[in-house]
Design an enzyme around this catalytic site. Sequence first.
Site, PDB file in Angstrom:
ATOM      1  N   ARG A  78      42.347  56.038  42.322  1.00 46.90           N
ATOM      2  CA  ARG A  78      43.037  55.076  41.456  1.00 46.90           C
ATOM      3  C   ARG A  78      42.323  55.001  40.117  1.00 46.90           C
ATOM      4  NH1 ARG A  78      47.295  52.383  43.449  1.00 46.90           N
ATOM      5  NH2 ARG A  78      46.725  50.450  42.403  1.00 46.90           N
ATOM      6  N   HIS A 114      31.963  36.390  76.555  1.00 46.03           N
ATOM      7  CA  HIS A 114      32.380  37.476  77.440  1.00 46.03           C
ATOM      8  C   HIS A 114      33.777  37.193  77.972  1.00 46.03           C
ATOM      9  CE1 HIS A 114      32.148  40.581  80.516  1.00 46.03           C
ATOM     10  NE2 HIS A 114      32.623  39.674  81.375  1.00 46.03           N
TER      11      HIS A 114
HETATM   12  P1  FAD Z   1      45.487  44.553  41.144  1.00 48.36           P
HETATM   13  O1  FAD Z   1      45.638  44.087  42.533  1.00 48.36           O
HETATM   14  O2  FAD Z   1      45.891  45.941  40.825  1.00 48.36           O
HETATM   15  O3  FAD Z   1      46.281  43.538  40.239  1.00 48.36           O
HETATM   16  C1  FAD Z   1      46.421  43.709  38.877  1.00 48.36           C
HETATM   17  C2  FAD Z   1      47.628  42.925  38.412  1.00 48.36           C
HETATM   18  O4  FAD Z   1      47.631  42.892  36.989  1.00 48.36           O
HETATM   19  C3  FAD Z   1      48.962  43.541  38.830  1.00 48.36           C
HETATM   20  O5  FAD Z   1      49.746  42.572  39.478  1.00 48.36           O
HETATM   21  C4  FAD Z   1      49.600  43.994  37.519  1.00 48.36           C
HETATM   22  O6  FAD Z   1      51.011  43.861  37.520  1.00 48.36           O
HETATM   23  C5  FAD Z   1      48.968  43.024  36.527  1.00 48.36           C
HETATM   24  N1  FAD Z   1      48.885  43.538  35.156  1.00 48.36           N
HETATM   25  C6  FAD Z   1      48.354  44.721  34.745  1.00 48.36           C
HETATM   26  N2  FAD Z   1      48.401  44.804  33.393  1.00 48.36           N
HETATM   27  C7  FAD Z   1      48.967  43.654  32.954  1.00 48.36           C
HETATM   28  C8  FAD Z   1      49.274  43.158  31.662  1.00 48.36           C
HETATM   29  N3  FAD Z   1      48.967  43.832  30.561  1.00 48.36           N
HETATM   30  N4  FAD Z   1      49.873  41.950  31.572  1.00 48.36           N
HETATM   31  C9  FAD Z   1      50.167  41.237  32.690  1.00 48.36           C
HETATM   32  N5  FAD Z   1      49.882  41.655  33.932  1.00 48.36           N
HETATM   33  C10 FAD Z   1      49.282  42.845  34.057  1.00 48.36           C
HETATM   34  N6  FAD Z   1      41.573  46.893  49.376  1.00 48.36           N
HETATM   35  C11 FAD Z   1      41.009  46.250  50.422  1.00 48.36           C
HETATM   36  O7  FAD Z   1      40.074  45.478  50.224  1.00 48.36           O
HETATM   37  N7  FAD Z   1      41.475  46.432  51.702  1.00 48.36           N
HETATM   38  C12 FAD Z   1      42.507  47.259  51.984  1.00 48.36           C
HETATM   39  O8  FAD Z   1      42.895  47.410  53.147  1.00 48.36           O
HETATM   40  C13 FAD Z   1      43.124  47.952  50.894  1.00 48.36           C
HETATM   41  N8  FAD Z   1      44.168  48.761  51.111  1.00 48.36           N
HETATM   42  C14 FAD Z   1      44.767  49.388  50.036  1.00 48.36           C
HETATM   43  C15 FAD Z   1      45.840  50.226  50.285  1.00 48.36           C
HETATM   44  C16 FAD Z   1      46.464  50.863  49.232  1.00 48.36           C
HETATM   45  C17 FAD Z   1      47.641  51.778  49.492  1.00 48.36           C
HETATM   46  C18 FAD Z   1      46.015  50.645  47.884  1.00 48.36           C
HETATM   47  C19 FAD Z   1      46.704  51.306  46.717  1.00 48.36           C
HETATM   48  C20 FAD Z   1      44.949  49.806  47.646  1.00 48.36           C
HETATM   49  C21 FAD Z   1      44.302  49.186  48.716  1.00 48.36           C
HETATM   50  N9  FAD Z   1      43.215  48.353  48.508  1.00 48.36           N
HETATM   51  C22 FAD Z   1      42.615  47.733  49.575  1.00 48.36           C
HETATM   52  C23 FAD Z   1      42.649  48.133  47.162  1.00 48.36           C
HETATM   53  C24 FAD Z   1      43.090  46.791  46.586  1.00 48.36           C
HETATM   54  O9  FAD Z   1      44.493  46.688  46.612  1.00 48.36           O
HETATM   55  C25 FAD Z   1      42.588  46.648  45.167  1.00 48.36           C
HETATM   56  O10 FAD Z   1      41.188  46.858  45.170  1.00 48.36           O
HETATM   57  C26 FAD Z   1      42.861  45.262  44.615  1.00 48.36           C
HETATM   58  O11 FAD Z   1      44.238  44.973  44.621  1.00 48.36           O
HETATM   59  C27 FAD Z   1      42.329  45.142  43.185  1.00 48.36           C
HETATM   60  O12 FAD Z   1      42.612  43.875  42.700  1.00 48.36           O
HETATM   61  P2  FAD Z   1      42.739  43.577  41.132  1.00 48.36           P
HETATM   62  O13 FAD Z   1      43.002  42.119  41.029  1.00 48.36           O
HETATM   63  O14 FAD Z   1      41.597  44.154  40.428  1.00 48.36           O
HETATM   64  O15 FAD Z   1      44.002  44.415  40.636  1.00 48.36           O
END
Ligand code: FAD
Length: 569
Positions: A374, A547
């Site tokens: 990613r 257990h």
């Molecule tokens: P994100 O969750 O990516 O959120 C970012 C948000 O910002 C999004 O909603 C986006 O729309 C919004 N955004 C972006 N740019 C803008 C903008 N300019 N203006 C307004 N809004 C904006 N992690 C785990 O811990 N356990 C798991 O089992 C796990 N499984 C996963 C499975 C898959 C298939 C994937 C792809 C990821 C998985 N992850 C897992 C990883 C996890 O989803 C991410 O680490 C986590 O979501 C990151 O959080 P974040 O808040 O940084 O970003």
Amino acid sequence: MQIEIILHKLSGHAKEGTVGEVVKNPGDPVTAGETLILIETGKGVVEVPAEGTGTVESIRVKAGEKVKIGQILGTLSGEKAASAGAPKKEGFSYSIGPAKPVDRELECDITVIGGGPGGYVAAIQAAKMGAKVILVEKESLGGTCLNWGCIPTKALIRSAEVYQNIKNAEKFGLGAGHFPADIRKIVHRKDEVVKQLVQGVGYLLEQDGVTLLKGFGTLEDGNTVKVAERQYNTTIKTGKTILATGSSSCLLPIPGMDSLNVLTSTEALSLEELPRKMAIIGGGIIGMEFAFLFSNLGVEVTVFEYFDTILTVFDEDIIQTVTASASEHGINLITGAKVNQILENESGGCILQYELHKKEKYDLFEKVLVAVGRQPCYDGLDLEKNGIELTPDKKGIQVDETLKTSCDSVYAIGDITNKIQLAHVASHQGVVAARNIMGESCAMDYRVVPSAVFTFPEFATVGISEKDAEKQGLSVRTGTFPFAANGKALTLGESEGFVKLIEEEGTGVILGGAIVGPHATDLIGEITLAVKKRLKSEDIAETIHPHPTCGESIHEASLALGLGSIHFV
Ligand code: FAD
């Protein structure tokens, strides 16, 4: 009956528009004529109405996506309205006039851009501490985690698990017939779980007084954020800004990535049909979770991994257990393979061309899922102009231990910092950033981060691994206990795997651990606490465990570091 949601007409002579908003989601009840999706063109906004009464079955587009007249945007299940079908003379879809967002200015203490597990948690934490907070989200609350990551994958994995349980029911003395796996219903259930959680986050934000703006946020400077909403062009004057814009799937720089049959993890979550044969490029965590998921649903899966093993970052014993289980499940693992290109096949599907042991090879698949990592989302953040530096490898935003960037009033959290791309890390960073902004002094500590992987069997790790210990030149001792000697695991019929505790030689302080097997991802909490609090293996050994439970294996692994396990020689 199934009713297609078709884009019949756009404003003026426009042939193409952009999805402005998905008003109804899968599972929502609708009546004929109700608006399902809003499409924007330069000339105005067009509503796509329901052509019948029933339930939304699927929505195939998302906000920001380009759509064309005649395109099927999704499906409903229900009764078609008598007047439905071709557009009416004035247009079955009708223009409600040009979108004219009104300019407005708002003020707050903290603006959070991005409503994923980093952003929404930071917003709630700051609001609880008394800040006036605005959260900006362009798509759906909960971000990748709730909508396209952790939760939807686990909901699908659960369906696959139940399917396997039914298939294996005879082993438990239960006669069971053949039950087809209906992917549409499985996806629908997943969508329901997601919807419930997304709504829950909205409710929590509301209760804590966080203002939510639905639109794309741009960082003008450290104290100004602009948000393009449907009704407003909002300028926010803010004390501090937290960037939490997350990450998106990487694609490979090889020909054929734009083929219709190439999927990212997001697309793989909403398949309408199960392919017969699927290739997964990437044998990391996401790739292997999908491999077991689809294989358990009856798909013939081949994983292509560039390195010599799958799940390379983990210890050898974990890799061996999961690799053995993958072959038992019929997953074909091709390691040391370099995929060079993907070619369209004339009769459907695509041909994968790859290099293995210096030989060029070809194989045909219906779908190819790319799971090779990613990349951070920087769109709209204008990092250079705002003086926000990247990490030396340029793979994330540089932050200090308080999560502050090189711009004084801007903090960054979550995947965009590329520290550890996990939801619970993003949330913890959110809490640390909010507390620092609100005047507390606290630092982010990445030493004790559990990670949970939902393969079959599932596994979880925390703290130092044996590989890490070797790299760092640390002397450690390990105590292990196999689930094959655990009564509860046998009753579950899941006796693969083990618990491993890693203690520092001499002090007995637990530095790390791993669990492969039943409930591993829940059980890792005990070892996480032990590592965090620098407990010794004897602390676990002296603690009575209930257990019969799988958790007794943690107790037994701690005994293995002393006189020896009671229930294993
Ligand atoms: P994100 O969750 O990516 O959120 C970012 C948000 O910002 C999004 O909603 C986006 O729309 C919004 N955004 C972006 N740019 C803008 C903008 N300019 N203006 C307004 N809004 C904006 N992690 C785990 O811990 N356990 C798991 O089992 C796990 N499984 C996963 C499975 C898959 C298939 C994937 C792809 C990821 C998985 N992850 C897992 C990883 C996890 O989803 C991410 O680490 C986590 O979501 C990151 O959080 P974040 O808040 O940084 O970003």
